[in-house]
Design a protein around this motif. Structure first.
Motif, PDB file in Angstrom:
ATOM      1  N   ASP A  43       0.771  -1.361  -0.080  1.00  0.00           N
ATOM      2  CA  ASP A  43       0.060  -0.057   0.145  1.00  0.00           C
ATOM      3  C   ASP A  43       0.821   1.115   0.074  1.00  0.00           C
ATOM      4  O   ASP A  43       1.689   1.366   0.738  1.00  0.00           O
ATOM      5  CB  ASP A  43      -0.923  -0.051   1.179  1.00  0.00           C
ATOM      6  CG  ASP A  43      -1.664   1.258   1.352  1.00  0.00           C
ATOM      7  OD1 ASP A  43      -1.452   1.997   0.743  1.00  0.00           O
ATOM      8  OD2 ASP A  43      -2.600   1.008   2.440  1.00  0.00           O
ATOM      9  N   PRO A  44       0.606   2.210  -0.869  1.00  0.00           N
ATOM     10  CA  PRO A  44       1.341   3.264  -0.859  1.00  0.00           C
ATOM     11  C   PRO A  44       1.583   4.182   0.497  1.00  0.00           C
ATOM     12  O   PRO A  44       2.624   4.511   0.830  1.00  0.00           O
ATOM     13  CB  PRO A  44       0.822   4.056  -2.106  1.00  0.00           C
ATOM     14  CG  PRO A  44       0.007   3.148  -2.636  1.00  0.00           C
ATOM     15  CD  PRO A  44      -0.621   2.218  -1.897  1.00  0.00           C
ATOM     16  N   ARG A  45       0.648   4.056   1.237  1.00  0.00           N
ATOM     17  CA  ARG A  45       0.725   4.883   2.516  1.00  0.00           C
ATOM     18  C   ARG A  45       1.439   4.143   3.576  1.00  0.00           C
ATOM     19  O   ARG A  45       2.257   4.801   4.132  1.00  0.00           O
ATOM     20  CB  ARG A  45      -0.857   5.010   3.114  1.00  0.00           C
ATOM     21  CG  ARG A  45      -1.726   6.056   2.458  1.00  0.00           C
ATOM     22  CD  ARG A  45      -3.112   5.812   3.002  1.00  0.00           C
ATOM     23  NE  ARG A  45      -3.507   4.510   2.544  1.00  0.00           N
ATOM     24  CZ  ARG A  45      -5.030   4.037   3.114  1.00  0.00           C
ATOM     25  NH1 ARG A  45      -5.734   5.111   3.614  1.00  0.00           N
ATOM     26  NH2 ARG A  45      -5.163   2.797   2.671  1.00  0.00           N
ATOM     27  N   MET A  46       1.466   2.644   3.177  1.00  0.00           N
ATOM     28  CA  MET A  46       2.410   1.887   4.252  1.00  0.00           C
ATOM     29  C   MET A  46       3.772   2.195   3.897  1.00  0.00           C
ATOM     30  O   MET A  46       4.452   2.384   4.516  1.00  0.00           O
ATOM     31  CB  MET A  46       1.843   0.552   4.103  1.00  0.00           C
ATOM     32  CG  MET A  46       3.061  -0.227   4.895  1.00  0.00           C
ATOM     33  SD  MET A  46       3.099   0.272   6.570  1.00  0.00           S
ATOM     34  CE  MET A  46       1.397  -0.745   7.261  1.00  0.00           C
ATOM     35  N   GLN A  47       4.001   2.218   2.549  1.00  0.00           N
ATOM     36  CA  GLN A  47       5.260   2.510   1.939  1.00  0.00           C
ATOM     37  C   GLN A  47       6.018   3.786   2.419  1.00  0.00           C
ATOM     38  O   GLN A  47       7.062   4.054   2.778  1.00  0.00           O
ATOM     39  CB  GLN A  47       5.532   2.492   0.574  1.00  0.00           C
ATOM     40  CG  GLN A  47       6.938   2.383   0.054  1.00  0.00           C
ATOM     41  CD  GLN A  47       7.938   1.514   0.465  1.00  0.00           C
ATOM     42  OE1 GLN A  47       7.283   0.356   0.416  1.00  0.00           O
ATOM     43  NE2 GLN A  47       8.912   1.726   1.121  1.00  0.00           N
ATOM     44  N   GLN A  48       4.959   4.915   2.391  1.00  0.00           N
ATOM     45  CA  GLN A  48       5.502   6.205   2.817  1.00  0.00           C
ATOM     46  C   GLN A  48       5.777   6.163   4.149  1.00  0.00           C
ATOM     47  O   GLN A  48       6.515   6.689   4.582  1.00  0.00           O
ATOM     48  CB  GLN A  48       4.310   7.155   2.387  1.00  0.00           C
ATOM     49  CG  GLN A  48       4.521   8.664   2.682  1.00  0.00           C
ATOM     50  CD  GLN A  48       3.510   9.669   2.495  1.00  0.00           C
ATOM     51  OE1 GLN A  48       2.453   9.133   2.054  1.00  0.00           O
ATOM     52  NE2 GLN A  48       3.743  10.860   2.427  1.00  0.00           N
ATOM     53  N   PHE A  49       4.938   5.373   5.033  1.00  0.00           N
ATOM     54  CA  PHE A  49       5.155   5.375   6.452  1.00  0.00           C
ATOM     55  C   PHE A  49       6.541   4.648   6.652  1.00  0.00           C
ATOM     56  O   PHE A  49       7.136   5.367   7.519  1.00  0.00           O
ATOM     57  CB  PHE A  49       3.970   4.593   6.922  1.00  0.00           C
ATOM     58  CG  PHE A  49       4.392   4.647   8.779  1.00  0.00           C
ATOM     59  CD1 PHE A  49       4.228   5.234   9.584  1.00  0.00           C
ATOM     60  CD2 PHE A  49       4.729   3.273   8.773  1.00  0.00           C
ATOM     61  CE1 PHE A  49       4.462   5.030  10.774  1.00  0.00           C
ATOM     62  CE2 PHE A  49       5.038   2.910  10.326  1.00  0.00           C
ATOM     63  CZ  PHE A  49       4.618   3.913  11.318  1.00  0.00           C
ATOM     64  N   LEU A  50       6.734   3.687   6.046  1.00  0.00           N
ATOM     65  CA  LEU A  50       8.129   2.992   6.271  1.00  0.00           C
ATOM     66  C   LEU A  50       9.258   3.743   5.883  1.00  0.00           C
ATOM     67  O   LEU A  50      10.290   3.766   6.231  1.00  0.00           O
ATOM     68  CB  LEU A  50       7.931   1.639   5.369  1.00  0.00           C
ATOM     69  CG  LEU A  50       6.936   0.452   6.225  1.00  0.00           C
ATOM     70  CD1 LEU A  50       6.822  -0.593   5.287  1.00  0.00           C
ATOM     71  CD2 LEU A  50       7.374   0.181   7.594  1.00  0.00           C
ATOM     72  N   ASP A  51       9.208   4.497   4.887  1.00  0.00           N
ATOM     73  CA  ASP A  51      10.393   5.374   4.174  1.00  0.00           C
ATOM     74  C   ASP A  51      10.355   6.518   5.121  1.00  0.00           C
ATOM     75  O   ASP A  51      11.591   6.946   5.572  1.00  0.00           O
ATOM     76  CB  ASP A  51       9.880   5.941   2.792  1.00  0.00           C
ATOM     77  CG  ASP A  51       9.945   4.890   2.002  1.00  0.00           C
ATOM     78  OD1 ASP A  51      10.246   3.848   1.813  1.00  0.00           O
ATOM     79  OD2 ASP A  51       9.333   5.174   0.861  1.00  0.00           O
ATOM     80  N   GLU A  52       9.433   7.070   5.945  1.00  0.00           N
ATOM     81  CA  GLU A  52       9.546   8.119   6.709  1.00  0.00           C
ATOM     82  C   GLU A  52      10.254   7.497   7.981  1.00  0.00           C
ATOM     83  O   GLU A  52      11.210   8.021   8.628  1.00  0.00           O
ATOM     84  CB  GLU A  52       8.217   8.696   7.162  1.00  0.00           C
ATOM     85  CG  GLU A  52       8.399   9.897   8.224  1.00  0.00           C
ATOM     86  CD  GLU A  52       9.099  11.035   7.716  1.00  0.00           C
ATOM     87  OE1 GLU A  52       9.614  11.673   8.427  1.00  0.00           O
ATOM     88  OE2 GLU A  52       9.225  11.364   6.539  1.00  0.00           O
ATOM     89  N   GLU A  53       9.794   6.286   8.393  1.00  0.00           N
ATOM     90  CA  GLU A  53      10.332   5.651   9.644  1.00  0.00           C
ATOM     91  C   GLU A  53      11.934   5.527   9.483  1.00  0.00           C
ATOM     92  O   GLU A  53      12.694   5.747  10.189  1.00  0.00           O
ATOM     93  CB  GLU A  53       9.712   4.476   9.985  1.00  0.00           C
ATOM     94  CG  GLU A  53       8.323   4.712  10.704  1.00  0.00           C
ATOM     95  CD  GLU A  53       8.342   5.664  11.894  1.00  0.00           C
ATOM     96  OE1 GLU A  53       9.187   5.380  12.863  1.00  0.00           O
ATOM     97  OE2 GLU A  53       7.662   6.452  12.031  1.00  0.00           O
ATOM     98  N   LYS A  54      12.217   5.036   8.253  1.00  0.00           N
ATOM     99  CA  LYS A  54      13.535   4.835   7.627  1.00  0.00           C
ATOM    100  C   LYS A  54      14.324   5.932   7.969  1.00  0.00           C
ATOM    101  O   LYS A  54      15.586   5.975   8.586  1.00  0.00           O
ATOM    102  CB  LYS A  54      13.705   4.107   6.582  1.00  0.00           C
ATOM    103  CG  LYS A  54      15.135   3.604   6.137  1.00  0.00           C
ATOM    104  CD  LYS A  54      15.123   3.027   4.736  1.00  0.00           C
ATOM    105  CE  LYS A  54      14.286   1.821   4.545  1.00  0.00           C
ATOM    106  NZ  LYS A  54      14.371   1.035   3.239  1.00  0.00           N
ATOM    107  N   ARG A  55      13.888   7.022   7.484  1.00  0.00           N
ATOM    108  CA  ARG A  55      14.581   8.439   7.519  1.00  0.00           C
ATOM    109  C   ARG A  55      14.704   8.699   8.874  1.00  0.00           C
ATOM    110  O   ARG A  55      15.865   9.254   9.221  1.00  0.00           O
ATOM    111  CB  ARG A  55      13.916   9.310   6.799  1.00  0.00           C
ATOM    112  CG  ARG A  55      13.941   9.454   5.249  1.00  0.00           C
ATOM    113  CD  ARG A  55      13.422  10.728   4.464  1.00  0.00           C
ATOM    114  NE  ARG A  55      11.987  10.885   4.656  1.00  0.00           N
ATOM    115  CZ  ARG A  55      11.083  10.220   3.721  1.00  0.00           C
ATOM    116  NH1 ARG A  55      11.672   9.548   2.886  1.00  0.00           N
ATOM    117  NH2 ARG A  55       9.848  10.046   3.876  1.00  0.00           N
TER     118      ARG A  55
END
Length: 79
Positions: free
Chosen positions: A11-23
């Motif tokens: 899910d794009p929202r989940m990917q965005q969340f994971l990317d933000e957490e990685k940052r």
């Protein structure tokens, strides 16, 4: 299933969340490294207060650390 195919199905929202957490995790690691390096360089004997020299040294060290990180990041991005 490969990481690439899992990434495409996420899910794009989940990917965005994971990317933000990685940052956030990378940022926290950089801050921890900065604190460690600059503390070792600038504080000879820990006490309840920083001396004027130690405070100035820590400020300059942090600034140089961040500037050098920006230069390295720029080189990695081909700027």
């Amino acid at each position: 299933m490969s990481d690439a195919s899992q990434h495409a199905q996420m899910d794009p929202r989940m990917q965005q969340f994971l990317d933000e957490e990685k940052r956030k995790a990378v940022f926290n690691e950089v801050v921890a490294q900065l604190a460690s390096v600059c503390f070792e360089k600038c504080v000879s004997t820990p006490s309840s207060k920083l001396s004027s020299y130690e405070g100035t040294c820590l400020s300059h060290c942090a600034l140089r650390y961040m500037e050098s990180g920006q230069v390295i990041l720029g080189k990695m991005q081909g700027q």
